[in-house]
Write an enzyme that holds these catalytic residues in place. Structure first.
Site, PDB file in Angstrom:
ATOM      1  N   PRO A 165       4.468 -47.250 -88.229  1.00 52.78           N
ATOM      2  CA  PRO A 165       3.653 -46.536 -87.252  1.00 52.78           C
ATOM      3  C   PRO A 165       2.200 -46.981 -87.321  1.00 52.78           C
ATOM      4  O   PRO A 165       1.661 -47.222 -88.397  1.00 52.78           O
ATOM      5  CB  PRO A 165       3.810 -45.070 -87.653  1.00 52.78           C
ATOM      6  N   GLU A 166       1.589 -47.119 -86.154  1.00 51.70           N
ATOM      7  CA  GLU A 166       0.189 -47.506 -86.085  1.00 51.70           C
ATOM      8  C   GLU A 166      -0.661 -46.268 -85.812  1.00 51.70           C
ATOM      9  O   GLU A 166      -0.161 -45.141 -85.792  1.00 51.70           O
ATOM     10  CB  GLU A 166       0.012 -48.591 -85.020  1.00 51.70           C
ATOM     11  N   LYS A 216      -4.263 -45.229 -90.917  1.00 49.30           N
ATOM     12  CA  LYS A 216      -2.845 -44.891 -90.752  1.00 49.30           C
ATOM     13  C   LYS A 216      -2.383 -43.857 -91.780  1.00 49.30           C
ATOM     14  O   LYS A 216      -1.181 -43.692 -92.011  1.00 49.30           O
ATOM     15  CB  LYS A 216      -1.994 -46.153 -90.852  1.00 49.30           C
ATOM     16  N   ARG A 246       4.037 -62.536 -88.462  1.00 52.00           N
ATOM     17  CA  ARG A 246       4.270 -61.518 -87.441  1.00 52.00           C
ATOM     18  C   ARG A 246       4.290 -62.155 -86.061  1.00 52.00           C
ATOM     19  O   ARG A 246       3.565 -63.106 -85.789  1.00 52.00           O
ATOM     20  CB  ARG A 246       3.172 -60.451 -87.473  1.00 52.00           C
TER      21      ARG A 246
END
Length: 299
Positions: free
Chosen positions: A2-3, A58, A285
Site C-alpha cells: 500500500p502507498e 506509509k 520495478r
C-alpha cells in the site's frame, strides 16, 4: 505494498473506532510479525487511551495517553478489520485479500476497546509490523529519523525539490522513490505524476534544478502533479489492485483513473498525443510511461 493514499484511507477508517477510546484488551496470536513484538507489548497497550491517529509516510502512528505511540506498518498484505458491537464495519479504509489470504487464521492481533469496538490486524505474508516508542522520540526513532518531507505537506515545493535533486544523476523515478528525500511516494503514483508532468522516468533528477540551484520550470509542474495525484487517490479511497479494498467491502476506485500504470499498449490519454504506453524496468520495478510525450532529451 500500500502507498500513501491507501494508508491514509486506512487511517480514516480506523480513527472513528480508535481515537478517544480506551484499549481494554490486546490479544496476540503469535509472538511476531515481520519482527518480534516489543517487550510487554499487550501490557503496555492495555488501559491506554488513543489520543490521535496520524500518518507518517506509509506508517500509522497511534499516540497514547501513556506517553508512548504505537507504530503500525502494513507491509505487503496487512489489513484491519474494524467491527462495532452491532457487527457492522467502519469505513473507509481496509485491505481485502482474495481467497485464503484474508481468512481468520491470519488474524494476528486483536485490540478490543472499552467503547465496544474491535480492531483486528490480519496479515497473510506477515511483512507488516508494530512497535512502541516514546511519543517525544517519534521523529528521531529508527523508523522515521531518516525520512524525507511529506509529499502532501506545504514543505514540498519547487525550490525544495530543486535543492533535493540538484546535481543528482540518479534517474528521476528512483529519486522520487527515495524515502530519505520524499517520504510516502510509491511506484503507482510516481508513474502517474511523471506522466502528467511530461517527464521521462529515466531523466537525471538534477535536470529539475538550474545550475544556480533554483528550480527548473518542470519542478513546479511535478510538485503540482504529485500533490494532485495523491489528493485524487485519497478522495477515491485508494487503488484496488490485488490486495486492497475499503473497509465497507467496496474497493478503492482510483485504478479506474490510471493513465499509464499497468496499461502497456493502451493509447496515451494526453490530448493530442498519438503515443502508446510502454514499460521499462528500473530498480527491479516496472515503470509505465508514454513513449511519445515523455521523451528523454538527447544529451
Amino acid at each position: 505494498m500500500p502507498e500513501l493514499p491507501e494508508v491514509e484511507t486506512v487511517r480514516r477508517g480506523l480513527a472513528p473506532a480508535m481515537v478517544g477510546a480506551r484499549v481494554a484488551r490486546v490479544t496476540l496470536r503469535r509472538p511476531n510479525l515481520r519482527f518480534p513484538f516489543p517487550e510487554r507489548f499487550a501490557e503496555r497497550l492495555e488501559g491506554t487511551t488513543v489520543l490521535e491517529l496520524a500518518r507518517r509516510a506509509k506508517y500509522l502512528t497511534a499516540h497514547l495517553d501513556s506517553g508512548e505511540s504505537l507504530i503500525l506498518h502494513l507491509g505487503m498484505s496487512g489489513r484491519f478489520d474494524v467491527r462495532l458491537p452491532d457487527g457492522s464495519n467502519l469505513s473507509p479504509g481496509d485491505f481485502y485479500l482474495e481467497g485464503a489470504l484474508g481468512t481468520p487464521k491470519h488474524d494476528h492481533v486483536v485490540m478490543a476497546f472499552a467503547n465496544g469496538a474491535t480492531v483486528t490486524y490480519n496479515d497473510a505474508r506477515r511483512f507488516g509490523f508494530m512497535d512502541l516508542v516514546a511519543t517525544r522520540d517519534l521523529e528521531t526513532c529508527r523508523h522515521f529519523a531518516s525520512m524525507g518531507v511529506e509529499p502532501l505537506s506545504d514543505a514540498l515545493d519547487a525550490p525544495l525539490l530543486a535543492r533535493l535533486f540538484a546535481r543528482k544523476i540518479t534517474p528521476l523515478k528512483a529519486a522520487l522513490l527515495d524515502q530519505r528525500l520524499i517520504a510516502g511516494l510509491g511506484n503507482i503514483y510516481v508513474c502517474e505524476a511523471l506522466h502528467r508532468s511530461g517527464l521521462h522516468p529515466a531523466l537525471p533528477a538534477g535536470a529539475l534544478a538550474k545550475p544556480d540551484g533554483s528550480p527548473a520550470p518542470k519542478a513546479k509542474t511535478l510538485v503540482k502533479e504529485i500533490k494532485a495525484v495523491l489528493t485524487e487517490a485519497v478522495a477515491a479511497g485508494g487503488s484496488t489492485l490485488r490486495d486492497y479494498a475499503r473497509p465497507d467491502g467496496e474497493r478503492g476506485a482510483f485504478q479506474h483513473g490510471f493513465r499509464v500504470y499497468d496499461r502497456v499498449g493502451h493509447a496515451c490519454p494526453t490530448k493530442g498525443c498519438t503515443g502508446r504506453v510502454g514499460r521499462i524496468v528500473q530498480g527491479g520495478r516496472s515503470t509505465f510511461f508514454c513513449e511519445t510525450c515523455q521523451v528523454l532529451p538527447v544529451r
